[in-house]
Design an enzyme around this catalytic site. Structure first.
Site, PDB file in Angstrom:
ATOM      1  N   LEU A 177       0.809  -1.221   0.000  1.00  0.00           N
ATOM      2  CA  LEU A 177       0.000   0.000   0.000  1.00  0.00           C
ATOM      3  C   LEU A 177       0.848   1.279   0.000  1.00  0.00           C
ATOM      4  CD1 LEU A 177      -2.746   1.337   0.064  1.00  0.00           C
ATOM      5  CD2 LEU A 177      -2.746   1.130   2.551  1.00  0.00           C
ATOM      6  N   HIS A 178       0.648   2.088  -1.021  1.00  0.00           N
ATOM      7  CA  HIS A 178       1.360   3.364  -1.084  1.00  0.00           C
ATOM      8  C   HIS A 178       0.596   4.388  -1.905  1.00  0.00           C
ATOM      9  CE1 HIS A 178       2.530   1.311  -4.796  1.00  0.00           C
ATOM     10  NE2 HIS A 178       2.885   2.484  -5.304  1.00  0.00           N
ATOM     11  N   PHE A 179       0.761   5.645  -1.519  1.00  0.00           N
ATOM     12  CA  PHE A 179       0.272   6.786  -2.287  1.00  0.00           C
ATOM     13  C   PHE A 179       1.511   7.500  -2.801  1.00  0.00           C
ATOM     14  CE2 PHE A 179      -2.969   5.809   0.764  1.00  0.00           C
ATOM     15  CZ  PHE A 179      -4.173   6.082   0.123  1.00  0.00           C
TER      16      PHE A 179
END
Lengths: 443, 401
Positions: free
Chosen positions: A234-236
């Site tokens: 999970l990453h932005f």
């Protein structure tokens, strides 16, 4: 099973050595973010104030943009330490002449001369795979700071805070292949090894980052799997680009008022169809509606991208089908040859081009043609809207017929399900992707 | 401590360009408008007309020195705000309908027209004028927010009543006239909600005409009053602004960076200063006109180590970043240890366009910024300048065409 071949972008300097890394135990010597190296580790910690109200205006300007300075300063520090693969400010960039102002950048260094890898594109949700590269393997020098909510009602900063392993910190790390200045990754609760999948808490965190930075030119983006995310951790992403993105200029048409003062609109006159969420009595109100919508899309296996713009005040949600078309062989070789992967930034109008000839010949028509392929067809888009609205349990209140002054923005209630040419030019023919079983509404 | 120079520069912004009677003359115009100065950090309002103050409910003191965004509120369309921001950066005019807020919190629609005023001598933008014409909402089919707001406006007691009632009445008349012409387009009367969407507010020709009258009156007034100072202004750009100094849009972006720094031009002989931040002027005690065009070495004095200068020159010539500690002197002769960091800054073409030099007085604590390390603060300036320079060049490429 649908797959596409592509060269993955290197987000960390430790990604390259991935193969020789199987099962390292004990102090691995890289000062990474895993149990072997974390005990005793210290990183700056920025704790933001959780407010329950969205600022009604910019009247109260903070005297000093703390997060903005922290991020820029730490990023420039990594520039001086030579951690990036290239100097992104040495890459030529321009606004393409035209009505929209698409932005083109020539970036010959980002692309690895490496053989392409296969990516599965027909599953938006995939379980976390520890054997693949993930952000716990990055070196601590690539982490700029920890980012979390403050326990009391105040912004706090600790230049040297111990990393609390039990608390799984959210961190902001550099992207070693930046597409603009300040390109970073926000990795929520990094040690929990969450797969690429939106949840309420993580999305709110991303929204807080946009809002705390308080700079309209610092935007936060998200790519789901199947919509050009390459790492299933999970990453932005976020970076600075002090021009207005074409998607931010596109007119919108309000579809409905939603709970908590959130207004949902549809983007008009833009090659990629999508929704815009804005307003909301609190950041959390806005965040919840958007994350509910994202969760609905991922649960229905619809790939999508998200752009958080205007310091967290406007959020664009864009379901897409490019990778799917690519896997099915429906994308022209001309477009494929440019090797542009239409992720959130490209969809927003920032085109990173790998070949000089594409950069020199960049035109609004070319950008439009590529993005039109990314978009769902009007028919499919309306289907997807219905799925989203069903999920966020909101009856669509279509505004009265003829409620808009501009004639090509006029639409009737009955008309909503028809395929229409929103820009009125008739030039871009978006392929219609038939609804798949997985996309049916589940009860 | 920084209020004083700010106040003076705002006064001077008008006084430098126009003769002494200009304020009075502008105040006699029946238009609502503000003048802002993009060259002062924060792009503040330097003049607000009497009519504008009446319409917004603020006193002159509450408005001068502030940014125009203070009149926006939660339901102001963010896309319109973005369009205005973009027009400022691109130094062009823009017309947009906008939801502004009265001091008492009541929102009201205006037709906002902003245009740049150029200096005749060098073609640079010196001011922006923002004209605001109130738009009165049209009757709606659905029971809309607007009729309620209208009621509020008129029922509200106090001093507010007079001014707003004044324009309510005027608008009621003009409304009916405008309405007549629009009956054929009845379908287009908006029923959309007011929130967030400017389309909710239909602008009539009457309002557009009022804007045009205001523009022409203001421009002729400004031109007239600039004649006697010899520093003429114009609403058209007279000559291409390929100046040695930086343009207004870059100036605005750089003005947001609240630390001491200068930009120097490495392509000109002796690397002259082309931009100096307000904090730099505060730190050194010099005025802007005293530093622009000069090499930074005027900060040195008899005790300054000459070899440090060589290091700086060397850094510029090789296009590399460097950090030095150099003994500098303020205008009043007092010395200070300057922890100086400098770095090349590239433009949109990827070529080195400037060197940014960030000063830090070693004796001065960084208490206001809590505990962000001084080096990180310094580097944050470099980052912010890099973003500003790179982006401003991208836009210049298009507007040149």
């Amino acid at each position: 099973m649908l797959r596409i071949k592509r060269v993955p972008t290197v987000l960390s300097n430790y990604q390259k050595e991935e193969s020789e890394d199987a099962g390292a135990t004990g102090g691995c010597g890289r000062n990474c973010m895993r149990d072997c190296c974390l005990p005793g580790a210290k990183l700056p910690l920025y704790a933001f104030r959780k407010s329950d109200k969205v600022e009604s205006s910019d009247k109260k300007e903070p005297p000093f943009a703390f997060l903005d300075s922290l991020l820029l300063g730490e990023w420039e520090d990594r520039v001086e330490r030579g951690l990036f693969r290239y100097d992104v400010t040495a890459c030529e960039t321009k606004v393409i002449p035209g009505d929209y102002g698409f932005v083109a950048q020539l970036n010959e260094g980002r692309h690895l001369k490496k053989r392409p890898t296969e990516f599965r594109v027909d599953k938006v949700l995939q379980p976390f795979d520890r054997s693949k590269f993930n952000f716990t393997k990055v070196g601590q020098e690539e982490i700029l700071f920890q980012f979390e909510s403050s326990e009391d009602d105040e912004v706090k900063f600790y230049p040297n805070a111990p990393v609390n392993i039990n608390n799984s910190p959210s961190v902001v790390a550099i992207n070693v292949s930046p597409i603009e200045y300040g390109h970073v990754l926000l990795i929520p609760r990094i040690l929990e090894c969450l797969p690429q999948r939106i949840d309420h808490e993580s999305f709110l965190l991303a929204l807080y980052m946009a809002s705390e930075a308080g700079n309209p030119y610092f935007r936060v983006g998200y790519n789901s799997l199947g919509a050009f995310a390459t790492i299933n951790h999970l990453h932005f992403q976020a970076y600075y680009l002090a021009v207005t993105f074409p998607i931010e200029k596109a007119p919108t048409r309000k579809i409905t008022d939603f709970n908590g003062g959130v207004v949902i609109s549809e983007i008009l006159k833009y090659p990629v169809r999508g929704l815009v969420f804005e307003g909301g009595y609190s950041l959390e109100d806005l965040s919840n509606v958007v994350s509910d919508s994202c969760m609905c899309l991922q649960d229905n296996n619809i790939p999508y991208n998200v752009l958080i713009s205007d310091s967290g005040r406007r959020i664009f949600l864009l379901p897409q089908c490019y990778a799917e078309k690519q896997a099915l062989g429906e994308v022209s070789s001309e477009l494929l040859d440019t090797q542009v992967n239409p992720a959130v930034w490209e969809i927003s109008g920032h085109m990173v081009l790998k070949r000089k000839e594409d950069y020199d010949g960049a035109s609004e028509e070319n950008a439009w043609r590529l993005l039109a392929e990314v978009s769902l067809s009007e028919e499919r888009f309306q289907e997807v809207i219905a799925i989203i609205f069903e999920a966020i349990s909101c009856a669509v209140v279509v505004t009265e017929a003829g409620s808009l002054g501009d004639e090509d923005e006029l639409r009737d209630v009955e008309d909503v399900d028809q395929v229409r040419d929103v820009d009125g030019s008739g030039s871009h023919k978006a392929g219609i992707v038939a609804g798949k079983q997985e996309c049916m509404v589940q009860h | 401590m920084e209020q004083q120079p700010m106040g003076t520069s705002i006064e001077q912004s008008i006084n430098n360009r126009y003769s002494i009677w200009v304020r009075e003359a502008l105040d006699e115009l029946p238009h609502s408008f503000t003048i802002t100065d993009p060259l002062i950090s924060g792009h503040p309002i330097v003049f607000a007309s009497r009519e504008f103050l009446k319409m917004s409910g603020y006193s002159r003191e509450e408005v001068i020195g502030k940014n125009g965004r203070m009149f926006q509120g939660s339901r102001t369309n963010r896309r319109s705000v973005m369009e205005i921001r973009e027009a400022i950066r691109e130094e062009r005019s823009i017309q947009v309908s906008l939801l502004n807020y009265h001091k008492n919190g009541t929102p009201f629609w205006i037709l906002f027209h902003m245009f740049p005023v150029f200096s005749k001598e060098d073609g640079r933008v010196i001011h922006f004028v923002g004209v605001q014409v109130p738009i009165m909402p049209k009757p709606r089919r659905s029971g809309s927010e607007f009729s309620r707001i209208e009621m509020n406006l008129c029922e509200n007691g106090s001093g507010f009543r007079d001014t707003v009632l004044g324009f309510c009445r005027r608008e009621v008349c003009s409304d009916t006239v405008a309405e007549l012409g629009r009956i054929s387009n009845l379908d287009q009367i908006l029923t959309d909600d007011t929130e967030l969407h400017d389309t909710a507010c239909k602008v009539s020709d009457l309002e557009k005409r009022r804007v045009n009258t205001a523009i022409s009156n203001i421009v002729s007034m400004l031109t007239h009053y600039s004649e006697s100072t010899g520093r003429l202004v114009s609403d058209k750009r007279c000559c291409p602004s390929n100046m040695s100094l930086v343009g207004a849009s870059l100036n605005i972006s750089l003005g947001r960076i609240k630390q001491s720094f200068v930009l120097t031009d490495p392509h000109k002989s002796d690397f002259p200063i082309v931009y100096a931040s307000d904090s730099f002027l505060e730190l050194t005690g010099y005025g802007r006109h005293e530093v622009l065009g000069r090499n930074c070495r005027f900060l040195s004095g008899k005790e300054t180590d000459v070899s440090t200068h060589l290091q700086i020159t060397n850094s510029i010539q090789t296009g590399k970043a460097c950090t030095v500690c150099i003994l500098n002197y303020r205008k009043n002769g007092s010395p200070f240890w300057n922890f100086l960091h400098m770095s090349p800054v590239r433009n949109a073409s990827g070529k080195i366009a400037y060197f940014v030099e960030v000063q830090m007085d070693l004796n001065c604590g960084s208490h206001e910024n809590k505990n962000l390390r001084p080096e990180i603060r310094q580097l944050s300036v470099v980052g912010a300048v890099k973003v500003a320079v790179r982006s401003s060049g991208m836009i210049a490429t298009t507007s040149d065409s």
